[in-house]
Design a protein around this motif. Structure first.
Motif, mmCIF file in Angstrom:
data_model
loop_
_atom_site.group_PDB
_atom_site.id
_atom_site.type_symbol
_atom_site.label_atom_id
_atom_site.label_comp_id
_atom_site.label_asym_id
_atom_site.label_seq_id
_atom_site.Cartn_x
_atom_site.Cartn_y
_atom_site.Cartn_z
ATOM 1 N N GLY A 38 9.321 -13.978 -0.664
ATOM 2 C CA GLY A 38 8.644 -12.836 -0.064
ATOM 3 C C GLY A 38 7.555 -12.316 -0.973
ATOM 4 O O GLY A 38 7.678 -12.357 -2.195
ATOM 5 N N ILE A 39 6.483 -11.831 -0.372
ATOM 6 C CA ILE A 39 5.366 -11.281 -1.136
ATOM 7 C C ILE A 39 4.812 -10.059 -0.407
ATOM 8 O O ILE A 39 4.734 -10.041 0.821
ATOM 9 N N ALA A 40 4.470 -9.040 -1.176
ATOM 10 C CA ALA A 40 3.782 -7.870 -0.622
ATOM 11 C C ALA A 40 2.313 -7.953 -0.997
ATOM 12 O O ALA A 40 1.970 -8.075 -2.176
ATOM 13 N N LEU A 41 1.443 -7.904 -0.005
ATOM 14 C CA LEU A 41 0.001 -7.917 -0.206
ATOM 15 C C LEU A 41 -0.555 -6.580 0.272
ATOM 16 O O LEU A 41 -0.419 -6.218 1.449
ATOM 17 N N LEU A 42 -1.164 -5.851 -0.645
ATOM 18 C CA LEU A 42 -1.570 -4.472 -0.397
ATOM 19 C C LEU A 42 -3.072 -4.317 -0.566
ATOM 20 O O LEU A 42 -3.630 -4.734 -1.580
ATOM 21 N N VAL A 43 -3.722 -3.712 0.408
ATOM 22 C CA VAL A 43 -5.151 -3.452 0.313
ATOM 23 C C VAL A 43 -5.344 -1.995 -0.089
ATOM 24 O O VAL A 43 -4.755 -1.087 0.510
ATOM 25 N N VAL A 44 -6.156 -1.766 -1.108
ATOM 26 C CA VAL A 44 -6.366 -0.411 -1.629
ATOM 27 C C VAL A 44 -7.232 0.375 -0.647
ATOM 28 O O VAL A 44 -8.360 -0.022 -0.326
ATOM 29 N N SER A 45 -6.688 1.497 -0.177
ATOM 30 C CA SER A 45 -7.365 2.287 0.855
ATOM 31 C C SER A 45 -7.962 3.582 0.323
ATOM 32 O O SER A 45 -8.812 4.194 0.984
ATOM 33 N N ASP A 46 -7.518 4.014 -0.864
ATOM 34 C CA ASP A 46 -8.008 5.268 -1.440
ATOM 35 C C ASP A 46 -7.603 5.305 -2.902
ATOM 36 O O ASP A 46 -6.805 4.478 -3.366
#
Length: 264
Positions: free
Chosen positions: A219-227
């Motif tokens: 499993g992997i969490a991919l996070l896009v920076v929004s602020d």
């Protein structure tokens, strides 16, 4: 699947019906999916995946939905859920009835340090559990508090995903994460949260990695920076340039990485 997850599902079934993933998300127990995507608020359409994939709406409810994403023989189960640790735990527990090869969590994340930029794609080096919901996943009593403990992903798979991204020209950054139970109230406790010295803040990744351990799947969490509260980049009210940076991370990098990992 670990015995602990089997006990969770059996207890759930004792008071509820069978085939819960089908009822909630329209997903089939007869299909082996290449990947399960778990996404608070993000649908395949929000990432514009219908432009180069076949996207089928299986079920849409008031705040959850299930989709099937297909491309070049790949079969991707996609669940859109509400935000928070409790939502993630509950809806992943439903998916224990399904068959899939790996799990990908995608979501937005806030920066807590100035070197974190809008549109960056990050993956947790560890997540600090700031929600009591995670205590319900522990082996003992819910009276045993695990608040503010560090939850680590499987390092080998994280490094593999980073290398996959690097070959495609993407810089996926490892960064530490604080998991908050409330967006509105994080700001009144921001100094306390920053004292944990994490790079990012969001709501679900500690719970996601605890659940991947129970599923015994990559499993992997991919996070896009929004602020970013440290550099003054707001969640609401971005400039046109900031919006373009965010859109590239969300609408280009995330879909490409999902398809690349599903194809393995």
């Amino acid at each position: 699947m670990k015995e602990a997850l089997k006990r969770i599902v059996d207890a759930f079934h004792k008071y509820n019906s069978e085939h819960m993933a089908a009822q909630a998300f329209g997903l089939s127990e007869d299909i082996v999916y290449d990947v399960l995507v778990i996404a608070p608020s993000f649908s395949p359409y929000k990432l514009h995946m219908e432009e180069n994939c076949k996207v089928t709406i299986l079920k849409e409810g008031a705040y959850i939905a299930g989709y099937l994403v297909e491309k070049d023989g790949l079969s991707i189960a996609w669940i859109k859920i509400g935000s928070s640790a409790g939502n993630l735990i509950d809806h992943l527990a439903l998916c224990a009835e399904l068959s899939f090869k790996r799990m990908i969590f995608i979501g937005a994340v806030g920066g807590l340090k100035e070197d974190i930029h809008l549109g960056d794609i990050c993956t947790p080096s560890y997540s600090i559990s700031g929600s009591y919901a995670d205590a319900y996943l522990m082996k003992g009593s819910i009276r045993e508090n695990m608040l503010f403990t560090k939850v680590f992903p499987e390092e080998q798979y994280v490094e593999h995903v980073i290398q996959v991204g690097k070959k495609k020209g993407y810089d996926i950054r490892k960064a530490s994460v604080f998991c908050t139970p409330s967006v509105a109230l994080e700001y009144t406790h921001l100094d306390e949260i920053k004292a944990f010295d994490t790079d990012l803040i969001e709501m679900e990744t500690s719970s996601f990695y605890l659940m991947t351990e129970l599923f015994e799947l990559p499993g992997i969490a991919l996070l896009v920076v929004s602020d970013n509260s440290a550099s003054g980049v707001a969640l609401v009210g971005r400039t046109q340039e900031q919006q373009q940076q965010y859109d590239f991370g969300r609408n280009v990098v995330l879909p490409d990485m999902i398809l690349s990992l599903a194809a393995e």
